[in-house]
Design a protein around this motif. Sequence first.
Motif, PDB file in Angstrom:
ATOM      1  N   GLU A  82       0.886  -0.936   0.017  1.00  0.00           N
ATOM      2  CA  GLU A  82      -0.105   0.051   0.004  1.00  0.00           C
ATOM      3  C   GLU A  82       0.969   0.999  -0.087  1.00  0.00           C
ATOM      4  O   GLU A  82       2.003   1.275   0.500  1.00  0.00           O
ATOM      5  N   TYR A 119       0.353   5.863  -0.633  1.00  0.00           N
ATOM      6  CA  TYR A 119      -0.664   7.019  -0.413  1.00  0.00           C
ATOM      7  C   TYR A 119      -0.369   7.938  -1.910  1.00  0.00           C
ATOM      8  O   TYR A 119       0.652   8.083  -2.246  1.00  0.00           O
ATOM      9  N   ASN A 168      -8.325   2.999  -3.178  1.00  0.00           N
ATOM     10  CA  ASN A 168      -9.110   2.129  -2.349  1.00  0.00           C
ATOM     11  C   ASN A 168     -10.692   2.560  -2.445  1.00  0.00           C
ATOM     12  O   ASN A 168     -11.562   1.828  -2.659  1.00  0.00           O
ATOM     13  N   LYS A 169     -10.699   3.805  -1.629  1.00  0.00           N
ATOM     14  CA  LYS A 169     -11.939   4.464  -1.349  1.00  0.00           C
ATOM     15  C   LYS A 169     -13.061   4.460  -2.750  1.00  0.00           C
ATOM     16  O   LYS A 169     -14.053   4.145  -2.483  1.00  0.00           O
ATOM     17  N   GLN A 170     -12.273   4.770  -3.927  1.00  0.00           N
ATOM     18  CA  GLN A 170     -13.273   5.133  -5.169  1.00  0.00           C
ATOM     19  C   GLN A 170     -13.345   3.850  -5.922  1.00  0.00           C
ATOM     20  O   GLN A 170     -13.998   3.694  -6.969  1.00  0.00           O
ATOM     21  N   ASN A 171     -12.349   2.956  -5.570  1.00  0.00           N
ATOM     22  CA  ASN A 171     -12.274   1.837  -6.536  1.00  0.00           C
ATOM     23  C   ASN A 171     -11.836   2.048  -7.715  1.00  0.00           C
ATOM     24  O   ASN A 171     -12.134   1.221  -8.976  1.00  0.00           O
ATOM     25  N   LEU A 177     -10.761  13.258  -5.602  1.00  0.00           N
ATOM     26  CA  LEU A 177      -9.771  12.579  -4.767  1.00  0.00           C
ATOM     27  C   LEU A 177      -9.081  13.370  -3.965  1.00  0.00           C
ATOM     28  O   LEU A 177      -8.823  14.590  -4.083  1.00  0.00           O
ATOM     29  N   LYS A 178      -8.267  12.864  -2.911  1.00  0.00           N
ATOM     30  CA  LYS A 178      -7.843  13.700  -2.109  1.00  0.00           C
ATOM     31  C   LYS A 178      -6.389  13.278  -1.709  1.00  0.00           C
ATOM     32  O   LYS A 178      -6.133  11.742  -1.924  1.00  0.00           O
ATOM     33  N   GLN A 225      -4.889   9.708   0.256  1.00  0.00           N
ATOM     34  CA  GLN A 225      -5.736   8.492   0.167  1.00  0.00           C
ATOM     35  C   GLN A 225      -4.948   7.274   0.023  1.00  0.00           C
ATOM     36  O   GLN A 225      -3.763   7.317  -0.852  1.00  0.00           O
ATOM     37  N   LYS A 226      -5.441   6.103   0.484  1.00  0.00           N
ATOM     38  CA  LYS A 226      -4.911   4.725   0.088  1.00  0.00           C
ATOM     39  C   LYS A 226      -4.597   4.398  -1.119  1.00  0.00           C
ATOM     40  O   LYS A 226      -5.732   4.345  -1.902  1.00  0.00           O
TER      41      LYS A 226
END
Length: 227
Positions: free
Chosen positions: A11, A13, A40-43, A67-68, A71-72
């Motif tokens: 992983e 960021y 990960n968050k938005q796939n 996106l920020k 984020q991972k």
Amino acid sequence: MNMKESNEEIEGYISTINGSLIYVKGFQNNVRLHDLIKINKQNIKGEIIQIYSDYIVAQCFENTDNLKLHQKVTYLNEPLSMELGPGLLSNIFDGIQRPLGEIFKRSESGFLERGVEIPSLSRSKKWNFSPAKKKGDNVFSGDVVGIVKETPMIKHFITIPPGISGEISFINNNGDYAIEENIYNIKTHDIERSFNMIQKWPVTKNRPFLKKLSPKEPLQTGQRVVD
């Protein structure tokens, strides 16, 4: 390159966002060029296009709105690949082989939503498989082991994957099967392997061929070219 074990999740960021490009830190050179990453968050998936000593650059396949930073991002440890099998020729896909018809059936908005992940080829649909080989036959890469009539006009040949050869120790009878069901087994030097009707192939790698066929006649579409 010092790669980690393939089953160990890597992983990082997001450190920078520049349009469809994202800069990712934290992978520590444990990645390969042209392999996939996933936010990960938005796939959202993307492809690694540049590798530097302390970060990588990835091209996202979908828009990066909202996106920020930090984020991972997960390294998927595989290149962008296509699924080859029954259902390929009778379907319509987007650029990363997501089935548009199936997506729109499930979509409440009627639009292609970001981050949607659906198998390229249906895992539940049954296809009629007709064997072209029998138990005990010796086969090599590219040999046709069976035929699936994908449409009334299209015959889909089920072939031995590249780099595989040996003796058929088992093959299913004529019948209806899903693409992930075991269709045939090949035995090579006391090692037996099972195969279904799917082959997954990287888009950047050429498919091997025995002989290239040259075209003999032009494609005739019947459309007007001069008014």
